[in-house]
Design a protein around this motif. Structure first.
Motif, PDB file in Angstrom:
ATOM      1  N   GLU A 180     -34.473 -28.283  15.474  1.00  0.00           N
ATOM      2  CA  GLU A 180     -35.475 -27.953  14.446  1.00  0.00           C
ATOM      3  C   GLU A 180     -36.103 -26.599  14.751  1.00  0.00           C
ATOM      4  O   GLU A 180     -36.270 -25.766  13.863  1.00  0.00           O
ATOM      5  CB  GLU A 180     -36.581 -29.012  14.445  1.00  0.00           C
ATOM      6  N   ALA A 181     -36.457 -26.415  16.012  1.00  0.00           N
ATOM      7  CA  ALA A 181     -37.124 -25.170  16.399  1.00  0.00           C
ATOM      8  C   ALA A 181     -36.196 -23.965  16.241  1.00  0.00           C
ATOM      9  O   ALA A 181     -36.638 -22.853  15.958  1.00  0.00           O
ATOM     10  CB  ALA A 181     -37.629 -25.274  17.835  1.00  0.00           C
TER      11      ALA A 181
ATOM     12  N   ASN B  40     -35.635 -31.762  18.533  1.00  0.00           N
ATOM     13  CA  ASN B  40     -36.717 -30.784  18.372  1.00  0.00           C
ATOM     14  C   ASN B  40     -36.199 -29.364  18.606  1.00  0.00           C
ATOM     15  O   ASN B  40     -36.614 -28.423  17.931  1.00  0.00           O
ATOM     16  CB  ASN B  40     -37.866 -31.047  19.346  1.00  0.00           C
TER      17      ASN B  40
ATOM     18  N   LEU C 280     -39.114 -29.568  24.705  1.00  0.00           N
ATOM     19  CA  LEU C 280     -38.480 -30.028  23.453  1.00  0.00           C
ATOM     20  C   LEU C 280     -37.340 -30.990  23.742  1.00  0.00           C
ATOM     21  O   LEU C 280     -36.562 -30.781  24.673  1.00  0.00           O
ATOM     22  CB  LEU C 280     -37.925 -28.829  22.685  1.00  0.00           C
ATOM     23  N   ARG C 281     -37.235 -32.009  22.898  1.00  0.00           N
ATOM     24  CA  ARG C 281     -36.055 -32.881  22.928  1.00  0.00           C
ATOM     25  C   ARG C 281     -34.937 -32.227  22.119  1.00  0.00           C
ATOM     26  O   ARG C 281     -35.195 -31.286  21.353  1.00  0.00           O
ATOM     27  CB  ARG C 281     -36.412 -34.220  22.297  1.00  0.00           C
TER      28      ARG C 281
ATOM     29  N   ASP D 110     -36.468 -22.828  12.755  1.00  0.00           N
ATOM     30  CA  ASP D 110     -37.688 -22.102  12.379  1.00  0.00           C
ATOM     31  C   ASP D 110     -37.905 -20.866  13.257  1.00  0.00           C
ATOM     32  O   ASP D 110     -38.955 -20.227  13.207  1.00  0.00           O
ATOM     33  CB  ASP D 110     -38.926 -23.017  12.347  1.00  0.00           C
TER      34      ASP D 110
ATOM     35  N   SER E 217     -38.025 -20.401  16.609  1.00  0.00           N
ATOM     36  CA  SER E 217     -38.794 -20.373  17.855  1.00  0.00           C
ATOM     37  C   SER E 217     -37.993 -20.880  19.061  1.00  0.00           C
ATOM     38  O   SER E 217     -38.530 -20.987  20.160  1.00  0.00           O
ATOM     39  CB  SER E 217     -40.080 -21.197  17.710  1.00  0.00           C
ATOM     40  N   PHE E 218     -36.736 -21.225  18.853  1.00  0.00           N
ATOM     41  CA  PHE E 218     -35.874 -21.651  19.963  1.00  0.00           C
ATOM     42  C   PHE E 218     -34.529 -20.957  19.765  1.00  0.00           C
ATOM     43  O   PHE E 218     -33.783 -21.272  18.847  1.00  0.00           O
ATOM     44  CB  PHE E 218     -35.714 -23.176  19.972  1.00  0.00           C
TER      45      PHE E 218
ATOM     46  N   ASN F 262     -40.830 -20.135  26.156  1.00  0.00           N
ATOM     47  CA  ASN F 262     -40.356 -21.446  25.712  1.00  0.00           C
ATOM     48  C   ASN F 262     -39.268 -21.384  24.638  1.00  0.00           C
ATOM     49  O   ASN F 262     -38.981 -22.381  23.987  1.00  0.00           O
ATOM     50  CB  ASN F 262     -41.539 -22.266  25.193  1.00  0.00           C
ATOM     51  N   ALA F 263     -38.676 -20.208  24.459  1.00  0.00           N
ATOM     52  CA  ALA F 263     -37.682 -20.046  23.394  1.00  0.00           C
ATOM     53  C   ALA F 263     -36.274 -20.396  23.854  1.00  0.00           C
ATOM     54  O   ALA F 263     -35.312 -20.231  23.089  1.00  0.00           O
ATOM     55  CB  ALA F 263     -37.722 -18.615  22.866  1.00  0.00           C
TER      56      ALA F 263
END
Lengths: 70, 945
Positions: B625-626, B622, B618-619, B629, B631-632, B332-333
């Motif tokens: 944001e991810a 989002n 994720l939108r 942090d 994770s994306f 999901n990254a």
């Protein structure tokens, strides 16, 4: 995910449903909105933050709904 | 190539009359002109001042006919057909009259046909031939209008040559009747009569909005496109759909080989019916602009120079990086953004790639940042995430309520329809913080302008409902029959509360209670009432609530389910509706079906031969944001430019920088491409086949009129990337993609290219029940069964004015520029608007010592930028306004990350700011300029600058 943003967004959702007369349904609707629209890592981050720091920043309706959110 | 011209508009009437024209019996609706009836009978009557897009005028005297039992020679364009009428269109007397008329015209016309730009496509030339003119007895030496006449070449797209004008008045009437601008007139009398723009101004100095209606109407070369002058007449044409706003106008691309000569609004285009605006009509030159990137490029780091590579190498590299990230950080990254500027087929393929090849639901569309609240609000109340009407429906409206939309700038062809209806007598209510054009335009004046403070839509909409409920204006029987009873009762009790009265809301909204009450009465009792809304409704923290409040109003007054009424979102971009329909949201598969729905998921899993995640992805916000942090880390961005268009630019830039791998697919090296590692060249709408779905749910064909400059259309590039990722995709043509969409999406089940070609367009739902589409929705029942009222508690935005930030900034667009300006900035439209300007009220300007043209620093909680100011009463005191078309302006540096509660649509429309006079750009702007130069330096390595 910044917890402050998640708290703010969750409370915004709560604000909408807080006005509904059927409280039980409104709580379910808050939970359903989070469940159906938030990606799992957002829900997990909110749960983790609340677990660590408590739920005082959340509005009452979101506090009530959170246990229904997986 | 010219369409059959019936001379006068079609008439709709139940009563039919049969007449005889040159021995041919023809039956037409009562009120039809003899000229139109003749064309219908296959008889062409010579004409010059008549054309079927304009009301008859009867000035040229060329269309004279003989009618049995009547004296004289009436003009056929102004004579209504009558039952039993016997008409002769040809006789020796008529021939003499017509030849004499034509002789007079030609005696005052330059005889330069062979070198004239209209040669071969000139109605005067054709008519001279038809009437058999062989000599001009008066000679050419007398007083005339064609010697020593100056041509007006001020407009970048067309010229006005008075020497060739026959004063037929078609241009003046087109400006009035079709466009509604009233920029042209006939000045002088008798021999001195001349077409004049404004008060004897040049076209550029006048109120002309360059829609091109006058050029289209001109029967000679008096008003003609500069491209036709430069290139000559086209030799073939293709019907296609405009790539700009959500009106989705049909156009004829008139071509020489693979080169566009001009774009002409398609008379049979059901969205626009032969009208256009300056963007669609003229601003298509970006497609061949030298800035186009036509080779795939890659680089390891964003500080590295670009390197041109083959498509295959680009796909292989991109696929390898996406897989590397997934192996290291998880499935999901990574994710993708699709664009409302791409076709349905392209949007469908990208979300398929994400769900099938990436294996997650991290796909979002730029509709997130414009109309996502429409999808949510209308689905919750009416049952479908779409507008309810056709554009044409407005012809039956008695009351038109426009809220949070500025159609004259954003949806100009629809604005022309609206203005025409208001000129015909419909009442108009405008709810907007600014004095937008339709509040007081030529022959159009709003009956009520509720000039609310930004951020108070829900307060005003709920107080409108309060008046309807408390004054007994509800459509009780409609509600009883069509809506959920308990939900209605709950809503009625809520809106009836004193706290929701206009008087109570006045302090919040700034709108006098009496005006709200009067507007509510008009909306509820004025006959067919239609609501049109735009981003001024959706781009708020309560955007979804406002959409719900609009749907509530329509249901409460029974204004749903027939022509002339309804809820009409004016979509910002050409395919906003389509990109949403195609499953580009992270929580929905095509057709607005939630990913958690097992039956739907299994349908797609079986068709695509993969497992699909049941959790939402994720939108856009989002994802950003991810990214911060960690994770994306990987993004495939097709046709979208979040670094310019999304709010809080510095936050977006930080997030893009934090990603390990970004693929940008676009026509140009846009702002987001500064952070990209792979650039895949995009194809313009002229270079590919596909479909767009406009704001009326109308699916229209986009047709390839030239080969893709980079060798691949966008759907082919997505297919290449999917295959490189190991997920096999194979389509030979976008029609096959549409067939797959139809197979998997009930609302599209009856859509296919053959039917689109045959019918011109289709409005979904289109299936076995509605094989030719659905113009009006919710006719007998709501899609969800019963309509559902929902309570709309007003919650003020957290973005409040303070002593530090005492003004509210709101943003919008101008007519000549489009969205991030990537297309229109690369056309002559920059002659109309070449920088984002800040509007400020004289009172606020004076307090800060700001005068017209000053550079002004604008500071918000998110950042600061500098714009040039214009001092104007278009805005109210306490409110400032700007556009976001130019990246260097940094308009989104100051907008914040506040967003709609339901959908995260950004709150672009409300930002608390302070202004101060400055004499240099902001720090961000200076840094952005340095980054631009660096970007150009990195491009130099591939010889592109």
């Amino acid at each position: 995910m910044k917890p402050a943003n998640l708290i703010k967004m969750a409370n915004q959702i709560g604000d909408f449903f807080d006005a509904m007369p059927n409280r039980e349904q409104a709580v379910k609707d808050v939970a359903a909105h989070l469940q159906r629209n938030w990606e799992p890592r957002m829900r997990e981050a909110l749960h983790a933050y609340v677990y660590e720091t408590g739920d005082s920043e959340l509005s009452k309706i979101v506090r009530d709904a959170l246990p229904l959110v997986k | 190539m010219n369409d059959l011209d019936y001379g006068t508009p079609a008439v709709v009437a139940d009563r039919k009359v049969t007449l005889n024209i040159d021995g041919v019996a023809v039956t037409v609706p009562a009120g039809t002109s003899v000229m139109r009836a003749a064309v219908q009978a296959g008889v062409m009557i010579p004409k010059l001042c008549a054309t079927d897009s304009l009301e008859p005028f009867g000035s040229c005297r060329l269309c004279l006919v003989e009618i049995e039992g009547r004296r004289g020679y009436p003009s056929s364009c102004t004579t209504p057909a009558e039952a039993g009428m016997k008409v002769r269109t040809q006789s020796s007397k008529l021939a003499d009259l017509r030849r004499n008329v034509m002789e007079l015209y030609i005696s005052d016309h330059p005889l330069d046909c062979l070198t004239c730009a209209a040669n071969g496509n000139c109605e005067l030339q054709t008519m001279a031939g038809e009437v058999g003119l062989r000599e001009v007895r008066y000679g050419m030496a007398g007083a005339n209008h064609f010697t020593n006449v100056k041509k007006d070449e001020s407009n970048p797209y067309f010229t006005y040559d008075p020497a060739k004008c026959i004063v037929c008045n078609r241009c003046v009437r087109a400006c009035e009747e079709q466009q509604g601008t009233f920029a042209l007139t006939i000045s002088g009398r008798g021999f001195e009569s001349r077409v004049t723009a404004g008060q004897n101004n040049s076209f550029m100095e006048s109120d002309c909005v360059s829609c091109g209606a006058c050029v289209n109407a001109c029967p000679t070369a008096t008003l003609i496109e500069k491209t036709v002058i430069a290139k000559g007449q086209a030799e073939h044409e293709m019907i296609t759909t405009c790539a700009y706003c959500g009106v989705g106008c049909g156009f004829k691309a008139e071509m020489q080989g693979s080169e566009v000569v001009r774009m002409v609004p398609w008379k049979d285009g059901q969205a626009n019916e032969g009208h256009a605006c300056v963007k669609g009509r003229f601003a298509w030159g970006y497609a061949t602009h030298p800035d186009r990137i036509t080779k795939p490029m890659i680089r390891e780091k964003i500080s590295d120079p670009w390197r041109e590579v083959s498509w295959e190498e680009a796909f292989t590299y991109a696929a390898g990086e996406f897989r590397r990230i997934q192996e290291k950080y998880g499935k999901n990254a990574i994710g993708a953004l699709v664009s409302s500027r791409c076709t349905n087929e392209e949007d469908y393929l990208v979300q398929k790639l994400v769900r099938a090849a990436f294996g997650n639901n991290n796909v979002d569309t730029c509709a997130r940042v414009c109309h996502s609240p429409t999808g949510y609000g209308l689905k919750q109340t009416l049952g479908e995430s779409a507008g309810t009407q056709t554009f044409k429906s407005i012809e039956k409206s008695n009351v038109i309520l426009v809220i949070g939309a500025n159609p004259s700038e954003g949806h100009p062809v629809f604005a022309s329809r609206l203005k025409r209806r208001v000129r015909e007598g419909a009442k108009l209510i405008v709810i907007d913080p600014r004095n937008i054009d339709i509040v007081n335009a030529p022959h159009v004046k709003a009956n009520y302008h509720l000039k609310l403070k930004p951020g108070t839509n829900v307060a005003v909409l709920t107080s409108l409902a309060h008046v309807i409920v408390s004054e007994g204006l509800l459509a009780e029987s409609f509600i009883a029959e069509r809506c959920e009873d308990q939900a209605f009762k709950d809503w009625r009790e809520f809106v009836a509360r004193t706290e929701n009265s206009p008087e109570a809301m006045e302090a919040q909204s700034g709108v006098p209670a009496g005006e709200v009450r009067a507007a509510a009465r008009l909306y509820a009792t004025g006959g067919n009432a239609a609501i049109y809304y735009g981003l001024g409704v959706t781009e708020h923290s309560q955007g979804s609530t406002a959409v719900i409040a609009i749907a509530n109003l329509a249901m409460a007054t029974g204004n749903v389910g027939r022509e002339g009424v309804g809820v009409n979102p004016l979509r910002g971009q050409n395919n906003v509706q389509g990109s949403c329909d195609m499953g580009s949201f992270p929580h929905e598969l095509p057709g607005y079906r939630h990913v958690s729905d097992t039956t739907t998921r299994e349908l797609f899993e079986n068709a695509w031969n993969v497992k699909i995640q049941s959790e939402p992805g994720l939108r856009i916000p989002n994802m950003l944001e991810a990214a911060l942090d960690g994770s994306f880390l990987g993004l495939y961005c097709q046709g979208e430019d979040p670094a310019q268009s999304d709010p809080d630019t510095q936050h977006v830039q930080e997030a893009l920088t934090a990603m390990e791998f970004v693929v940008v697919q676009d026509l140009f090296l846009n702002e987001t491409a500064k952070y990209a590692h792979v650039f895949l060249p995009g194809a313009s709408f002229l270079e590919k086949d596909g479909t767009f779905t406009n704001a009326e749910r109308r699916i229209s064909r986009v047709r390839k009129v030239m080969p893709p400059l980079a060798g691949k259309a966008d759907w082919e590039a997505t297919m290449g990337l999917a295959n490189a990722l190991g997920y096999a995709m194979h389509y030979d043509h976008p029609s096959q993609i549409m067939d797959e969409i139809a197979q998997l999406t009930p609302t599209f089940a009856g859509v296919n290219y053959e039917k689109l070609d045959r019918l011109g367009s289709l409005q979904w739902p289109c299936n076995d029940d509605t094989p030719e589409g659905t113009p009006i929705m919710h006719v007998d029942n709501f899609v969800r069964g019963k309509g559902r009222f929902l309570i709309t508690q007003y919650v003020p935005t957290s973005e409040k004015v303070t002593r530090k930030f005492p003004l509210l900034l709101t943003t919008g667009r101008v007519l000549s520029q489009y969205n991030v300006g990537a297309q229109t900035r690369r056309t002559e439209n920059v002659q109309f608007y070449d920088e984002d300007i800040l509007e400020i009220h004289p009172h606020d300007a004076e307090e800060r010592g700001i005068v017209e043209g000053n550079w002004v620093g604008i500071q918000s909680r998110a950042g600061d930028t500098v714009l040039r100011a214009t001092v104007t009463t278009r805005v109210q005191p306490g409110v400032v306004y700007t556009t976001f078309h130019f990246p260097e302006s940094g308009a989104n540096v100051i907008t914040t990350d506040n967003s709609d509660w339901a959908t995260n649509c950004p709150e672009y429309k409300v930002t608390a700011v302070e202004l101060v006079r400055v004499d240099q750009p902001s720090e961000w702007q200076m840094r952005n300029e340095r980054e631009d130069k660096e970007q150009h330096r990195l491009l130099a390595a591939v010889g592109l600058v």
